[in-house]
Design a protein around this motif. Structure first.
Motif, PDB file in Angstrom:
ATOM      1  N   ARG A 160      51.841  32.095  47.077  1.00  0.00           N
ATOM      2  CA  ARG A 160      50.397  31.910  47.173  1.00  0.00           C
ATOM      3  C   ARG A 160      49.754  32.719  48.301  1.00  0.00           C
ATOM      4  N   LEU A 161      50.372  33.824  48.644  1.00  0.00           N
ATOM      5  CA  LEU A 161      49.753  34.678  49.657  1.00  0.00           C
ATOM      6  C   LEU A 161      48.690  35.546  49.011  1.00  0.00           C
ATOM      7  N   VAL A 162      48.923  35.889  47.769  1.00  0.00           N
ATOM      8  CA  VAL A 162      47.938  36.648  47.011  1.00  0.00           C
ATOM      9  C   VAL A 162      47.722  35.908  45.697  1.00  0.00           C
ATOM     10  N   PRO A 163      46.517  35.999  45.163  1.00  0.00           N
ATOM     11  CA  PRO A 163      46.217  35.267  43.934  1.00  0.00           C
ATOM     12  C   PRO A 163      46.896  35.910  42.724  1.00  0.00           C
ATOM     13  N   GLU A 164      47.158  35.076  41.752  1.00  0.00           N
ATOM     14  CA  GLU A 164      47.742  35.555  40.501  1.00  0.00           C
ATOM     15  C   GLU A 164      46.653  35.422  39.447  1.00  0.00           C
ATOM     16  N   PRO A 165      46.085  36.535  39.047  1.00  0.00           N
ATOM     17  CA  PRO A 165      44.953  36.479  38.119  1.00  0.00           C
ATOM     18  C   PRO A 165      45.345  35.811  36.806  1.00  0.00           C
ATOM     19  N   GLU A 166      44.342  35.258  36.133  1.00  0.00           N
ATOM     20  CA  GLU A 166      44.569  34.701  34.799  1.00  0.00           C
ATOM     21  C   GLU A 166      45.289  35.707  33.920  1.00  0.00           C
ATOM     22  N   ARG A 167      46.122  35.177  33.090  1.00  0.00           N
ATOM     23  CA  ARG A 167      46.748  36.049  32.114  1.00  0.00           C
ATOM     24  C   ARG A 167      45.903  35.970  30.851  1.00  0.00           C
ATOM     25  N   PRO A 168      45.285  37.069  30.483  1.00  0.00           N
ATOM     26  CA  PRO A 168      44.356  37.053  29.350  1.00  0.00           C
ATOM     27  C   PRO A 168      45.115  36.775  28.058  1.00  0.00           C
ATOM     28  N   PRO A 169      44.376  36.301  27.026  1.00  0.00           N
ATOM     29  CA  PRO A 169      44.963  35.949  25.723  1.00  0.00           C
ATOM     30  C   PRO A 169      46.272  36.653  25.425  1.00  0.00           C
ATOM     31  N   GLY A 170      46.143  37.904  25.130  1.00  0.00           N
ATOM     32  CA  GLY A 170      47.329  38.663  24.745  1.00  0.00           C
ATOM     33  C   GLY A 170      48.403  38.641  25.800  1.00  0.00           C
ATOM     34  N   GLY A 171      48.101  39.163  26.958  1.00  0.00           N
ATOM     35  CA  GLY A 171      49.108  39.044  27.960  1.00  0.00           C
ATOM     36  C   GLY A 171      49.295  39.787  29.262  1.00  0.00           C
ATOM     37  N   ILE A 172      48.493  40.726  29.708  1.00  0.00           N
ATOM     38  CA  ILE A 172      48.823  41.405  30.964  1.00  0.00           C
ATOM     39  C   ILE A 172      47.746  41.249  32.035  1.00  0.00           C
ATOM     40  N   ARG A 173      48.171  40.900  33.195  1.00  0.00           N
ATOM     41  CA  ARG A 173      47.229  40.673  34.301  1.00  0.00           C
ATOM     42  C   ARG A 173      46.678  41.976  34.849  1.00  0.00           C
ATOM     43  N   ARG A 174      45.453  41.901  35.346  1.00  0.00           N
ATOM     44  CA  ARG A 174      44.809  43.083  35.927  1.00  0.00           C
ATOM     45  C   ARG A 174      44.392  42.808  37.364  1.00  0.00           C
ATOM     46  N   TYR A 175      44.450  43.871  38.144  1.00  0.00           N
ATOM     47  CA  TYR A 175      44.146  43.727  39.559  1.00  0.00           C
ATOM     48  C   TYR A 175      43.098  44.734  40.003  1.00  0.00           C
ATOM     49  N   GLY A 176      42.444  44.424  41.133  1.00  0.00           N
ATOM     50  CA  GLY A 176      41.392  45.303  41.639  1.00  0.00           C
ATOM     51  C   GLY A 176      41.548  45.604  43.122  1.00  0.00           C
ATOM     52  N   PRO A 177      40.562  46.286  43.676  1.00  0.00           N
ATOM     53  CA  PRO A 177      40.577  46.718  45.074  1.00  0.00           C
ATOM     54  C   PRO A 177      40.852  45.580  46.051  1.00  0.00           C
ATOM     55  N   ALA A 178      40.269  44.432  45.796  1.00  0.00           N
ATOM     56  CA  ALA A 178      40.454  43.313  46.720  1.00  0.00           C
ATOM     57  C   ALA A 178      41.926  42.963  46.859  1.00  0.00           C
ATOM     58  N   ASP A 179      42.637  43.112  45.752  1.00  0.00           N
ATOM     59  CA  ASP A 179      44.064  42.789  45.785  1.00  0.00           C
ATOM     60  C   ASP A 179      44.842  43.805  46.621  1.00  0.00           C
ATOM     61  N   ILE A 180      44.421  45.054  46.515  1.00  0.00           N
ATOM     62  CA  ILE A 180      45.061  46.084  47.327  1.00  0.00           C
ATOM     63  C   ILE A 180      44.890  45.760  48.809  1.00  0.00           C
ATOM     64  N   GLU A 181      43.665  45.468  49.179  1.00  0.00           N
ATOM     65  CA  GLU A 181      43.363  45.163  50.582  1.00  0.00           C
ATOM     66  C   GLU A 181      44.192  44.001  51.096  1.00  0.00           C
ATOM     67  N   ARG A 182      44.234  42.993  50.271  1.00  0.00           N
ATOM     68  CA  ARG A 182      44.925  41.786  50.709  1.00  0.00           C
ATOM     69  C   ARG A 182      46.411  42.058  50.938  1.00  0.00           C
ATOM     70  N   LEU A 183      46.987  42.792  50.040  1.00  0.00           N
ATOM     71  CA  LEU A 183      48.399  43.146  50.197  1.00  0.00           C
ATOM     72  C   LEU A 183      48.617  43.949  51.481  1.00  0.00           C
ATOM     73  N   MET A 184      47.713  44.883  51.713  1.00  0.00           N
ATOM     74  CA  MET A 184      47.891  45.706  52.899  1.00  0.00           C
ATOM     75  C   MET A 184      47.712  44.880  54.171  1.00  0.00           C
ATOM     76  N   PHE A 185      46.834  43.913  54.087  1.00  0.00           N
ATOM     77  CA  PHE A 185      46.680  43.026  55.238  1.00  0.00           C
ATOM     78  C   PHE A 185      47.983  42.295  55.538  1.00  0.00           C
ATOM     79  N   VAL A 186      48.593  41.774  54.502  1.00  0.00           N
ATOM     80  CA  VAL A 186      49.845  41.040  54.701  1.00  0.00           C
ATOM     81  C   VAL A 186      50.873  41.940  55.385  1.00  0.00           C
ATOM     82  N   LYS A 187      50.991  43.142  54.885  1.00  0.00           N
ATOM     83  CA  LYS A 187      51.983  44.064  55.441  1.00  0.00           C
ATOM     84  C   LYS A 187      51.712  44.373  56.905  1.00  0.00           C
TER      85      LYS A 187
END
Lengths: 143, 143
Positions: free
Chosen positions: A31-58
DNA sequence: GTTACTTCCGTAGTCCGCTACGGAGTCAAG
DNA sequence: CTTGACTCCGTAGCGGACTACGGAAGTAAC
């Protein structure tokens, strides 16, 4: 408000943030980074905010925070109730200032050492250990 | 020249430096701290220098250095040839300055947050993540 | 000299933070 | 509609930094 164009798959996110895919999954589980909803069919998508957050953790990790502490810090980012938040923030602020202080001492000694080495390139030693506990926060002992 | 009165046993050393006995042994195995001669009969003795060294290791760890890096730093303390030493020192100096810089950003944001919380105690968020990569060392983005 | 506490030393286990693996499902290109 | 690359997910393994354990030997107090 954030996520202008969440168009990255986890692989793209991993590249963008320069971390392993598996690390992302691991952070999601923790739970350090959010796990986006998995849309109907099936693959999660990520955006800039997720990049930032990951880099912050590192980055925070390289500064000596554990994942638990980082998750605390991220709670502040995410917005928490003011009372708890400010108590936590004050605590972390003390941590951070102490780290800065210690690093400052190390910096000073390393800097002096490099200078000395350039001045007269013989063998020298570097009183690193002593640097960490001479008095207040700026001064110099009689050395 | 150092070691005025090496009178501590490993247990005393552990207490004085506030580390586990086993941790000391572990560091000895890794050559982070010296393992004194074992005198004829049989028990090693430690002095003030050993306490300091142990505490240095612990502090450096909290600053995000690995044991390998700390062992590098300790080589400087122990005196190495100027050329290698200064190269290493310069490298570590860069590391340290970067850490200080990042911590400074975090400090700033945490400080502001605490202030804000005191000013009007509602829910707030803390732009911690953003703090780590706004331009030079002072500026502010338009958000 | 007996007893109780340490030290010594090697080996094994633990916790944290990943990293690898394997198989099923998804998707885009041809 | 097949092929190949990627995602998803659970579980297993790995490296770093300890921490615990157990038995033999040292040592201090009585």
């Amino acid at each position: 408000m954030p996520d202008k164009a969440n168009s990255l798959t986890i692989g793209g996110l991993a590249k963008a943030a320069n971390v392993h895919i598996e690390t992302i999954r691991y952070y999601q589980r923790r739970r350090l980074v959010p796990e986006p909803e998995r849309p109907p069919g099936g693959i999660r998508r990520y955006g800039p905010a997720d990049i930032e957050r990951l880099m912050f953790v590192k980055t925070a990790q390289q500064l000596g925070f554990s994942l638990v502490e980082i998750s605390d810090l991220l709670q502040l980012e995410d917005g928490a109730h003011c009372q708890e938040a400010s108590a936590l923030a004050e605590h972390k602020l003390r941590d951070v200032r102490e780290k800065i202080d210690q690093l400052g001492r190390i910096e000073k000694v390393l800097g002096e050492m490099v200078e000395q080495c350039h001045a007269h390139p013989y063998n020298i030693t570097c009183p690193l250990i002593a640097s960490l506990h001479e008095g207040g926060s700026g001064g110099g002992r009689s050395t």
